[in-house]
Design a protein around this motif. Structure first.
Motif, PDB file in Angstrom:
ATOM      1  N   ALA A  85     -57.743 -63.023  -2.961  1.00 35.69           N
ATOM      2  CA  ALA A  85     -57.958 -63.320  -4.379  1.00 35.69           C
ATOM      3  C   ALA A  85     -57.369 -62.202  -5.236  1.00 35.69           C
ATOM      4  CB  ALA A  85     -59.446 -63.471  -4.670  1.00 35.69           C
ATOM      5  N   HIS A  86     -56.802 -62.588  -6.352  1.00 37.82           N
ATOM      6  CA  HIS A  86     -56.267 -61.625  -7.311  1.00 37.82           C
ATOM      7  C   HIS A  86     -56.396 -62.228  -8.699  1.00 37.82           C
ATOM      8  CE1 HIS A  86     -52.571 -64.025  -7.619  1.00 37.82           C
ATOM      9  NE2 HIS A  86     -52.739 -64.207  -6.326  1.00 37.82           N
ATOM     10  N   ARG A  87     -56.373 -61.359  -9.695  1.00 37.21           N
ATOM     11  CA  ARG A  87     -56.467 -61.818 -11.086  1.00 37.21           C
ATOM     12  C   ARG A  87     -55.769 -60.809 -11.981  1.00 37.21           C
ATOM     13  NH1 ARG A  87     -62.996 -60.866 -12.029  1.00 37.21           N
ATOM     14  NH2 ARG A  87     -62.940 -58.588 -12.085  1.00 37.21           N
ATOM     15  N   GLU A  88     -55.499 -61.250 -13.186  1.00 37.06           N
ATOM     16  CA  GLU A  88     -54.897 -60.382 -14.181  1.00 37.06           C
ATOM     17  C   GLU A  88     -55.765 -60.452 -15.430  1.00 37.06           C
ATOM     18  OE1 GLU A  88     -50.721 -60.614 -16.359  1.00 37.06           O
ATOM     19  OE2 GLU A  88     -50.512 -60.165 -14.211  1.00 37.06           O
ATOM     20  N   LEU A  89     -56.245 -59.291 -15.870  1.00 36.47           N
ATOM     21  CA  LEU A  89     -57.091 -59.218 -17.058  1.00 36.47           C
ATOM     22  C   LEU A  89     -56.233 -58.865 -18.264  1.00 36.47           C
ATOM     23  CD1 LEU A  89     -60.091 -57.174 -15.602  1.00 36.47           C
ATOM     24  CD2 LEU A  89     -59.816 -59.662 -15.703  1.00 36.47           C
ATOM     25  N   ASP A  90     -56.459 -59.567 -19.354  1.00 39.85           N
ATOM     26  CA  ASP A  90     -55.782 -59.298 -20.616  1.00 39.85           C
ATOM     27  C   ASP A  90     -56.713 -58.386 -21.417  1.00 39.85           C
ATOM     28  OD1 ASP A  90     -54.494 -59.299 -23.045  1.00 39.85           O
ATOM     29  OD2 ASP A  90     -54.376 -61.487 -23.214  1.00 39.85           O
ATOM     30  N   LEU A  91     -56.443 -57.079 -21.406  1.00 41.00           N
ATOM     31  CA  LEU A  91     -57.383 -56.102 -21.941  1.00 41.00           C
ATOM     32  C   LEU A  91     -57.566 -56.169 -23.449  1.00 41.00           C
ATOM     33  CD1 LEU A  91     -56.608 -53.003 -19.702  1.00 41.00           C
ATOM     34  CD2 LEU A  91     -58.280 -54.825 -19.360  1.00 41.00           C
ATOM     35  N   TYR A  92     -56.553 -56.596 -24.192  1.00 40.95           N
ATOM     36  CA  TYR A  92     -56.675 -56.691 -25.646  1.00 40.95           C
ATOM     37  C   TYR A  92     -56.759 -58.132 -26.136  1.00 40.95           C
ATOM     38  CZ  TYR A  92     -55.484 -51.722 -26.051  1.00 40.95           C
ATOM     39  OH  TYR A  92     -55.459 -50.361 -25.959  1.00 40.95           O
ATOM     40  N   GLY A  93     -56.562 -59.090 -25.247  1.00 40.33           N
ATOM     41  CA  GLY A  93     -56.608 -60.488 -25.640  1.00 40.33           C
ATOM     42  C   GLY A  93     -55.327 -60.990 -26.275  1.00 40.33           C
ATOM     43  N   ASP A  94     -54.304 -60.145 -26.332  1.00 44.14           N
ATOM     44  CA  ASP A  94     -53.036 -60.562 -26.950  1.00 44.14           C
ATOM     45  C   ASP A  94     -51.860 -60.484 -25.971  1.00 44.14           C
ATOM     46  OD1 ASP A  94     -52.566 -57.844 -26.681  1.00 44.14           O
ATOM     47  OD2 ASP A  94     -52.399 -57.445 -28.837  1.00 44.14           O
ATOM     48  N   GLY A  95     -52.161 -60.191 -24.706  1.00 44.17           N
ATOM     49  CA  GLY A  95     -51.118 -60.129 -23.688  1.00 44.17           C
ATOM     50  C   GLY A  95     -50.364 -58.810 -23.629  1.00 44.17           C
ATOM     51  N   SER A  96     -50.680 -57.864 -24.511  1.00 49.78           N
ATOM     52  CA  SER A  96     -49.921 -56.614 -24.562  1.00 49.78           C
ATOM     53  C   SER A  96     -50.256 -55.655 -23.413  1.00 49.78           C
ATOM     54  CB  SER A  96     -50.126 -55.908 -25.907  1.00 49.78           C
ATOM     55  OG  SER A  96     -51.478 -55.506 -26.056  1.00 49.78           O
ATOM     56  N   VAL A  97     -51.496 -55.687 -22.934  1.00 42.39           N
ATOM     57  CA  VAL A  97     -51.892 -54.817 -21.823  1.00 42.39           C
ATOM     58  C   VAL A  97     -52.626 -55.665 -20.799  1.00 42.39           C
ATOM     59  CG1 VAL A  97     -53.208 -52.788 -21.106  1.00 42.39           C
ATOM     60  CG2 VAL A  97     -52.099 -52.814 -23.341  1.00 42.39           C
ATOM     61  N   ARG A  98     -52.020 -55.752 -19.625  1.00 41.16           N
ATOM     62  CA  ARG A  98     -52.607 -56.562 -18.567  1.00 41.16           C
ATOM     63  C   ARG A  98     -52.924 -55.668 -17.383  1.00 41.16           C
ATOM     64  NH1 ARG A  98     -52.657 -61.180 -19.861  1.00 41.16           N
ATOM     65  NH2 ARG A  98     -51.667 -63.076 -19.370  1.00 41.16           N
ATOM     66  N   ALA A  99     -54.093 -55.915 -16.781  1.00 39.91           N
ATOM     67  CA  ALA A  99     -54.516 -55.143 -15.605  1.00 39.91           C
ATOM     68  C   ALA A  99     -54.590 -56.089 -14.416  1.00 39.91           C
ATOM     69  CB  ALA A  99     -55.875 -54.507 -15.860  1.00 39.91           C
ATOM     70  N   LYS A 100     -53.802 -55.797 -13.403  1.00 39.13           N
ATOM     71  CA  LYS A 100     -53.817 -56.621 -12.191  1.00 39.13           C
ATOM     72  C   LYS A 100     -54.893 -56.092 -11.248  1.00 39.13           C
ATOM     73  CE  LYS A 100     -48.993 -57.860 -12.585  1.00 39.13           C
ATOM     74  NZ  LYS A 100     -47.661 -57.796 -12.020  1.00 39.13           N
ATOM     75  N   GLN A 101     -55.689 -57.011 -10.724  1.00 42.15           N
ATOM     76  CA  GLN A 101     -56.765 -56.651  -9.808  1.00 42.15           C
ATOM     77  C   GLN A 101     -56.684 -57.467  -8.524  1.00 42.15           C
ATOM     78  OE1 GLN A 101     -60.367 -57.253 -12.194  1.00 42.15           O
ATOM     79  NE2 GLN A 101     -60.457 -55.037 -12.480  1.00 42.15           N
ATOM     80  N   VAL A 102     -57.194 -56.878  -7.460  1.00 46.12           N
ATOM     81  CA  VAL A 102     -57.332 -57.563  -6.179  1.00 46.12           C
ATOM     82  C   VAL A 102     -58.801 -57.514  -5.786  1.00 46.12           C
ATOM     83  CG1 VAL A 102     -54.984 -57.085  -5.414  1.00 46.12           C
ATOM     84  CG2 VAL A 102     -56.805 -55.476  -4.863  1.00 46.12           C
ATOM     85  N   ARG A 103     -59.200 -58.479  -4.974  1.00 58.22           N
ATOM     86  CA  ARG A 103     -60.596 -58.536  -4.538  1.00 58.22           C
ATOM     87  C   ARG A 103     -60.673 -58.199  -3.056  1.00 58.22           C
ATOM     88  NH1 ARG A 103     -63.630 -64.117  -5.315  1.00 58.22           N
ATOM     89  NH2 ARG A 103     -62.544 -64.567  -3.363  1.00 58.22           N
ATOM     90  N   LEU A 104     -61.621 -57.330  -2.724  1.00 59.43           N
ATOM     91  CA  LEU A 104     -61.925 -57.018  -1.334  1.00 59.43           C
ATOM     92  C   LEU A 104     -63.287 -57.603  -1.004  1.00 59.43           C
ATOM     93  CD1 LEU A 104     -60.836 -53.264  -1.034  1.00 59.43           C
ATOM     94  CD2 LEU A 104     -59.438 -55.304  -0.814  1.00 59.43           C
ATOM     95  N   HIS A 105     -63.530 -57.787   0.279  1.00 59.19           N
ATOM     96  CA  HIS A 105     -64.805 -58.332   0.710  1.00 59.19           C
ATOM     97  C   HIS A 105     -65.206 -57.726   2.048  1.00 59.19           C
ATOM     98  CE1 HIS A 105     -63.499 -61.276   3.934  1.00 59.19           C
ATOM     99  NE2 HIS A 105     -62.383 -60.722   3.518  1.00 59.19           N
ATOM    100  N   THR A 106     -66.476 -57.891   2.371  1.00 60.10           N
ATOM    101  CA  THR A 106     -66.981 -57.509   3.688  1.00 60.10           C
ATOM    102  C   THR A 106     -68.174 -58.386   4.015  1.00 60.10           C
ATOM    103  OG1 THR A 106     -67.584 -55.623   5.093  1.00 60.10           O
ATOM    104  CG2 THR A 106     -68.623 -55.697   2.930  1.00 60.10           C
ATOM    105  N   ALA A 107     -68.357 -58.658   5.288  1.00 64.36           N
ATOM    106  CA  ALA A 107     -69.528 -59.407   5.740  1.00 64.36           C
ATOM    107  C   ALA A 107     -70.722 -58.457   5.751  1.00 64.36           C
ATOM    108  CB  ALA A 107     -69.292 -59.991   7.138  1.00 64.36           C
ATOM    109  N   LEU A 108     -71.847 -58.945   5.287  1.00 66.23           N
ATOM    110  CA  LEU A 108     -73.075 -58.136   5.273  1.00 66.23           C
ATOM    111  C   LEU A 108     -73.963 -58.427   6.474  1.00 66.23           C
ATOM    112  CD1 LEU A 108     -73.911 -58.463   1.480  1.00 66.23           C
ATOM    113  CD2 LEU A 108     -72.899 -56.481   2.647  1.00 66.23           C
ATOM    114  N   VAL A 109     -73.817 -59.628   7.005  1.00 67.82           N
ATOM    115  CA  VAL A 109     -74.598 -60.031   8.183  1.00 67.82           C
ATOM    116  C   VAL A 109     -73.657 -60.706   9.170  1.00 67.82           C
ATOM    117  CG1 VAL A 109     -76.802 -60.269   6.953  1.00 67.82           C
ATOM    118  CG2 VAL A 109     -75.285 -62.217   7.128  1.00 67.82           C
ATOM    119  N   ASP A 110     -73.965 -60.585  10.432  1.00 73.75           N
ATOM    120  CA  ASP A 110     -73.168 -61.259  11.444  1.00 73.75           C
ATOM    121  C   ASP A 110     -73.569 -62.727  11.502  1.00 73.75           C
ATOM    122  OD1 ASP A 110     -71.888 -58.903  12.153  1.00 73.75           O
ATOM    123  OD2 ASP A 110     -73.487 -58.374  13.559  1.00 73.75           O
ATOM    124  N   ASP A 111     -72.564 -63.592  11.515  1.00 77.33           N
ATOM    125  CA  ASP A 111     -72.860 -65.032  11.593  1.00 77.33           C
ATOM    126  C   ASP A 111     -73.159 -65.461  13.001  1.00 77.33           C
ATOM    127  OD1 ASP A 111     -72.701 -65.662   8.908  1.00 77.33           O
ATOM    128  OD2 ASP A 111     -70.517 -65.788   8.982  1.00 77.33           O
TER     129      ASP A 111
END
Length: 185
Positions: A159-185
């Protein structure tokens, strides 16, 4: 009788009285984390008092009983904080998926184990709240945090996303999502 030396470091659930110190850490961490993304004048205007008031309000009235704010302490001084709660991503299950929505250590206090203690406390808290998987979003360019998390067993889930920090498209922050299992299935 001699006393064993002990480190005076810990992590606990935050109190409303911690809000100003959490805000201080947040401003310091944001100024470092966003230095290459936001203009210096914007970073200089970050308002500790406004952040502290937001933290006080969220502690007084969390949106869900499973929302928690944890603080890392060194000699009773707040040196880091993390916020946990149910995941709100469209592809997440808010019953099974928990998230770390904020994770910051004071830049002057890194490399002292505070981040490791804080991350373990987040995992313990999410497990206690019956979540099965944990998620965290981070800046795509934050190699230090990504390395820290992957060494602790977290990995990208695509998963990834891009945040529009000012709402006008001038400054965008790209993010990635990490995950981990908390319990063994």
């Amino acid at each position: 009788m001699s006393q064993q030396p002990s480190a005076d470091t810990s992590v606990r659930i935050a109190w409303a009285a911690d809000a100003p110190e959490v805000a201080r850490v947040q401003v310091a961490a944001w100024r470092q984390a966003y230095a290459d993304l936001l203009p210096a004048e914007v970073l200089d205007q970050l308002d500790e008092e406004a952040f502290a008031e937001q933290w006080r309000r969220s502690l007084a009235s969390p949106p869900d009983a499973r929302n928690r704010l944890l603080v890392a302490l060194d000699h009773q001084q707040v040196v880091g904080f993390a916020a946990t709660g149910p995941a709100e991503d469209p592809d997440a299950d808010p019953i099974a998926d928990g998230t770390i929505t904020a994770f910051h250590v004071d830049p002057a206090q890194t490399r002292h184990g505070h981040g490791s203690r804080l991350l373990q406390a987040c995992v313990d808290t999410l497990v206690a709240d019956n979540f099965r998987r944990a998620l965290i979003w981070l800046q795509s360019t934050d190699d230090v945090l990504r390395t820290f998390l992957t060494e602790a067993g977290w990995g990208p889930d695509g998963a990834h996303r891009e945040l529009d920090l000012y709402g006008d498209g001038s400054v965008r922050a790209k993010q990635v999502r990490l995950h981990t299992a908390l319990v063994d299935d």
